[in-house]
Design an enzyme around this catalytic site. Structure first.
Site, short mmCIF file in Angstrom:
data_model
loop_
_atom_site.label_atom_id
_atom_site.label_comp_id
_atom_site.label_asym_id
_atom_site.label_seq_id
_atom_site.Cartn_x
_atom_site.Cartn_y
_atom_site.Cartn_z
CG HIS A 26 -2.06 -0.75 1.30
ND1 HIS A 26 -2.85 -1.39 2.32
CD2 HIS A 26 -3.13 -0.75 0.31
CE1 HIS A 26 -3.84 -1.99 2.04
NE2 HIS A 26 -4.08 -1.64 0.80
CB CYS A 50 -3.00 0.82 8.55
SG CYS A 50 -1.58 0.41 7.48
N1 ARG Z 1 -4.07 -7.08 6.46
C1 ARG Z 1 -4.51 -5.86 5.76
C2 ARG Z 1 -4.47 -6.04 4.28
O1 ARG Z 1 -3.45 -6.61 3.83
C3 ARG Z 1 -3.66 -4.65 6.33
C4 ARG Z 1 -3.93 -3.51 5.68
C5 ARG Z 1 -2.92 -2.20 6.10
N2 ARG Z 1 -3.51 -0.97 5.93
C6 ARG Z 1 -2.81 -0.06 5.35
N3 ARG Z 1 -3.54 1.05 5.10
N4 ARG Z 1 -1.72 -0.14 4.85
O2 ARG Z 1 -5.14 -5.58 3.42
#
Ligand code: ARG
Length: 268
Positions: free
Chosen positions: A167, A261
């Protein structure tokens, strides 16, 4: 250099149902145990820091079975009172999209249903009027154009290449309206050139700090809430006149997320 804090309005989700039972990013190991009550205590500490900083903190009700709902940043992108909804890549998270959209509507935001797959502020970061948008792992590049149309803002499309930084908010930290911190190796070469051009004074973080999701931080323009283990990033921020505030979210790191996150900014 003196920095000015402008207290933010944010949306968070208590990790009451947090656990790791599937693997959709390299940080997740479903075969290893998680401690939900520790996740809640660590999240409480972050919540408390935001309250102390004078933030307006809103909460969305966690939903049983949605392990990752604590990562509120993925729930949408909210600018100018308009909430552009998320459309998740993986089926495990898909029901979060409508749940967040409903919250935005109830809170009085003008809601926009997304046509294309996108994971909200996880891949779209608002920096002083422009939107930095990630692609490569989660967000469909066509969502970048959709976002530009919805908000009437410039969107800079950036290619992510390292699966650990899947991300945009794991590879870029927004420090204020004019500057960012980032991890160059998380981007393809053309995107690195774009970032160098736009932010010549950016903070470049070490691999060690990025490896504890140090970049996944949240700033009010002066106070920057970061992973307490990101020591060199902390030093660099202090050197530039920011006030780094460390918090330990080790349990939420097991799901591949950190401070940012857990934080969705609400811009009226
Ligand atoms: N387990 C989640 C996923 O892989 C983690 C999300 C993390 N969020 C972020 N904004 N980077 O989607």
């Amino acid at each position: 250099m003196t920095r000015t804090a402008s207290p933010r309005s944010v949306l968070m989700c208590r990790p009451d149902f947090f656990t790791v039972s599937y693997r959709i990013n390299p940080w997740m190991h479903p075969e290893e145990p998680t401690d939900t009550s520790l996740a809640v205590r660590q999240w409480d500490a972050l919540h408390e820091i935001y309250r102390t900083l004078g933030f307006e903190v809103h909460l969305i009700e966690p939903i049983d079975g949605l392990n990752d709902m604590v990562y509120a940043a993925n729930g949408g992108l909210v600018i100018d009172g308009i909430a552009y909804g998320a459309k998740f890549t993986y089926p495990q998270r898909r029901p979060e999209g409508p749940a967040y959209l409903r919250w935005f509507a109830d809170a009085g935001f003008e809601v926009r249903e997304p046509e294309f797959t996108n994971e909200g502020e996880g891949d779209m970061l608002f920096v002083g009027g422009r939107i930095l948008a990630g692609r490569g792992f989660r967000t469909d590049p066509r969502a970048h154009a959709e976002v530009a149309a919805v908000f009437g803002r410039e969107v800079i499309s950036l290619g992510l290449v390292d699966p650990s930084f899947y991300h945009l908010d794991t590879a870029v930290a927004v420090l204020d309206d004019t500057n960012i911190a980032y991890l160059p190796k998380a981007f393809d070469e053309p995107s690195r050139a774009v970032l160098r051009g736009l932010y010549p004074d950016a903070v470049v973080v070490s691999d060690e700090d990025a490896a504890v999701l140090g970049l996944n931080s949240f700033s009010d323009g002066c106070n920057v809430v970061i992973a307490s283990r990101a020591k060199d990033f902390e030093r660099q921020l202090a050197e530039r006149g920011y006030n780094p505030i460390g918090v330990d979210l080790s349990e939420l790191l097991l799901g591949g997320g950190g401070v940012k996150c857990c934080t969705l900014e609400l811009r009226r």
